[in-house]
Scaffold this motif. Structure first.
Motif, mmCIF file in Angstrom:
data_model
loop_
_atom_site.group_PDB
_atom_site.id
_atom_site.type_symbol
_atom_site.label_atom_id
_atom_site.label_comp_id
_atom_site.label_asym_id
_atom_site.label_seq_id
_atom_site.Cartn_x
_atom_site.Cartn_y
_atom_site.Cartn_z
ATOM 1 N N PRO A 79 23.448 -3.930 -8.689
ATOM 2 C CA PRO A 79 22.495 -2.787 -9.223
ATOM 3 C C PRO A 79 23.311 -1.955 -10.170
ATOM 4 O O PRO A 79 22.625 -1.577 -11.306
ATOM 5 N N LEU A 80 24.482 -1.527 -10.111
ATOM 6 C CA LEU A 80 25.384 -0.895 -10.948
ATOM 7 C C LEU A 80 25.298 -1.681 -12.270
ATOM 8 O O LEU A 80 25.448 -0.698 -13.369
ATOM 9 N N MET A 124 14.297 13.804 -13.659
ATOM 10 C CA MET A 124 13.457 12.994 -12.497
ATOM 11 C C MET A 124 12.654 11.729 -13.048
ATOM 12 O O MET A 124 12.653 10.938 -12.494
ATOM 13 N N SER A 142 17.136 3.029 -1.157
ATOM 14 C CA SER A 142 18.402 3.825 -0.959
ATOM 15 C C SER A 142 19.356 3.496 -2.134
ATOM 16 O O SER A 142 19.874 4.204 -2.764
ATOM 17 N N THR A 143 19.708 2.016 -2.391
ATOM 18 C CA THR A 143 20.761 1.741 -3.296
ATOM 19 C C THR A 143 20.083 2.087 -4.775
ATOM 20 O O THR A 143 20.744 2.347 -5.402
ATOM 21 N N GLN A 145 18.014 4.327 -5.300
ATOM 22 C CA GLN A 145 18.139 5.599 -5.737
ATOM 23 C C GLN A 145 19.742 6.272 -6.046
ATOM 24 O O GLN A 145 19.746 6.941 -7.039
ATOM 25 N N VAL A 146 20.379 5.670 -5.325
ATOM 26 C CA VAL A 146 21.946 6.159 -5.555
ATOM 27 C C VAL A 146 22.247 5.671 -6.958
ATOM 28 O O VAL A 146 22.819 6.473 -7.695
ATOM 29 N N ALA A 147 22.051 4.467 -7.255
ATOM 30 C CA ALA A 147 22.614 3.831 -8.753
ATOM 31 C C ALA A 147 21.673 4.690 -9.769
ATOM 32 O O ALA A 147 22.354 4.785 -10.778
ATOM 33 N N LEU A 150 23.274 8.020 -10.394
ATOM 34 C CA LEU A 150 24.627 7.932 -11.046
ATOM 35 C C LEU A 150 24.078 7.838 -12.466
ATOM 36 O O LEU A 150 24.737 8.248 -13.475
ATOM 37 N N LEU A 153 22.972 10.953 -14.263
ATOM 38 C CA LEU A 153 24.401 11.846 -14.377
ATOM 39 C C LEU A 153 25.096 11.275 -15.404
ATOM 40 O O LEU A 153 25.467 12.261 -16.400
ATOM 41 N N LEU B 153 19.174 13.955 -2.677
ATOM 42 C CA LEU B 153 18.304 12.899 -2.239
ATOM 43 C C LEU B 153 18.051 12.703 -0.613
ATOM 44 O O LEU B 153 16.851 12.524 -0.169
ATOM 45 N N LEU B 185 22.490 6.779 2.870
ATOM 46 C CA LEU B 185 22.695 6.756 1.206
ATOM 47 C C LEU B 185 24.168 6.561 1.143
ATOM 48 O O LEU B 185 24.694 6.365 0.185
ATOM 49 N N ALA B 188 24.920 3.069 1.309
ATOM 50 C CA ALA B 188 24.499 2.601 -0.078
ATOM 51 C C ALA B 188 25.406 2.755 -1.127
ATOM 52 O O ALA B 188 25.748 1.832 -1.896
ATOM 53 N N LEU B 192 27.560 -0.006 -3.193
ATOM 54 C CA LEU B 192 27.432 -0.235 -4.592
ATOM 55 C C LEU B 192 28.473 -1.046 -5.390
ATOM 56 O O LEU B 192 29.742 -0.726 -5.369
ATOM 57 N N ARG B 193 27.888 -1.936 -6.265
ATOM 58 C CA ARG B 193 28.947 -2.744 -7.037
ATOM 59 C C ARG B 193 28.089 -2.838 -8.377
ATOM 60 O O ARG B 193 26.817 -2.671 -8.718
#
Lengths: 193, 193
Positions: A79-80, A124, A142-143, A145-147, A150, A153, B153, B185, B188, B192-193
């Motif tokens: 994902p990242l 957004m 969830s993953t 949304q977090v990725a 980041l 940002l 989130l 979260l 998650a 993350l990778r």
């Protein structure tokens, strides 16, 4: 002193942002924007459907580029890594015009609550575009949304460093600055306790 | 059928959100809001300075509560533990009224671009309040941004689950739902990778 040679569309954007900063978004008309750019109203309407599109056109492009970069990442990309590909794609399309425009856009946003709200919605929208693109790759919500968070940002930090008008020296490529910001945030995320 | 017994202020909020959904934020006047709530304009102005404050009062409170919770966390709390304390504090203050209001607020936001922008700015405001509170504790900027991003989130996911009108059973406490979302979260982010 602008380092880019503006075409009609760019002149309209500069004129619009200047007027938004001076007198507000709501009180600015298409006629005023065309006059300031020393162009006709019909030239305005060849480039933009309305005043609103001056702001939304760039935002839609950015979201599309981020999603395209994620779509095009190798199937086995994490994902990242996929988000990094989206950032790379979007950063690569930003031109010297985007950079020169940044202080003007910033001034217009500072001066206008309406533009602050539009700018927040842009962040957004970028996040939503990346979340959707990641979910299409089978990434869990969830993953994703977090990725994507980041990624948004990182793009914001990279862009701010790139466009910082107080920098005298060449800041280098936006893609490099965004990648560095993304790496910082990844490290911060990995360290979180 | 509302499970709360609304006081004047709550009736004004319900009337305002209904009107925003029906006819838009811009086209709704204080007089109309007061009429719909079967109250006078002077009662409106005892509770709110203007129409805008109906939306911003709750947002300002939320940001303040998040920051207070973070401020009150033990000095040795990690950034994520501090954010969890902020979420706990803010969640604990949300009442049955907030929950019943949620579908109405959602409908108003769906129907209105203006309210979508205001809602986006609310998320940014919540994040900024948490970033500031974390930085006051000596947390580095990048770490603060990532931790606050996860907090925003989590609050959004927890709130959506709490207020979901399609749920028949009691969803339980907002604080529990927000904590569960935050834990998802965090997991998650750690993966993350």
């Amino acid at each position: 002193m602008p380092r880019w040679k503006p075409d009609a569309k760019q002149r309209l954007v500069v004129a619009a942002l200047s007027l938004f900063a001076e007198q507000g978004y709501d009180d600015t008309t298409v006629t005023q924007i065309a006059e300031r750019a020393e162009l006709t109203r019909s030239t305005f309407f060849r480039h933009f459907a309305d005043k609103r599109e001056i702001l939304t056109a760039g935002q839609a492009t950015l979201s599309r580029l981020l999603a395209e970069g994620i779509d095009a990442a190798p199937a086995d990309a994490t994902p990242l890594t996929a988000v990094a590909a989206g950032l790379e794609r979007a950063s690569g399309e930003m031109t010297a015009f985007n950079r020169e425009l940044s202080p003007l856009l910033h001034a217009a946003i500072e001066a206008n609550e309406e533009l602050q709200r539009r700018n927040a919605l842009k962040s957004m929208g970028m996040a939503a575009a990346m979340v959707d693109a990641l979910k299409k790759r089978g990434v869990a919500e969830s993953t994703a949304q977090v990725a994507a968070g980041l990624g948004v940002l990182a793009f914001g930090i990279g862009y701010a460093r790139w466009a910082d008008p107080s920098r005298d020296e060449d800041p280098g490529e936006l893609a490099d600055l965004t990648r560095a910001a993304f790496d910082e945030l990844r490290a911060a995320a990995a360290d979180l306790r």
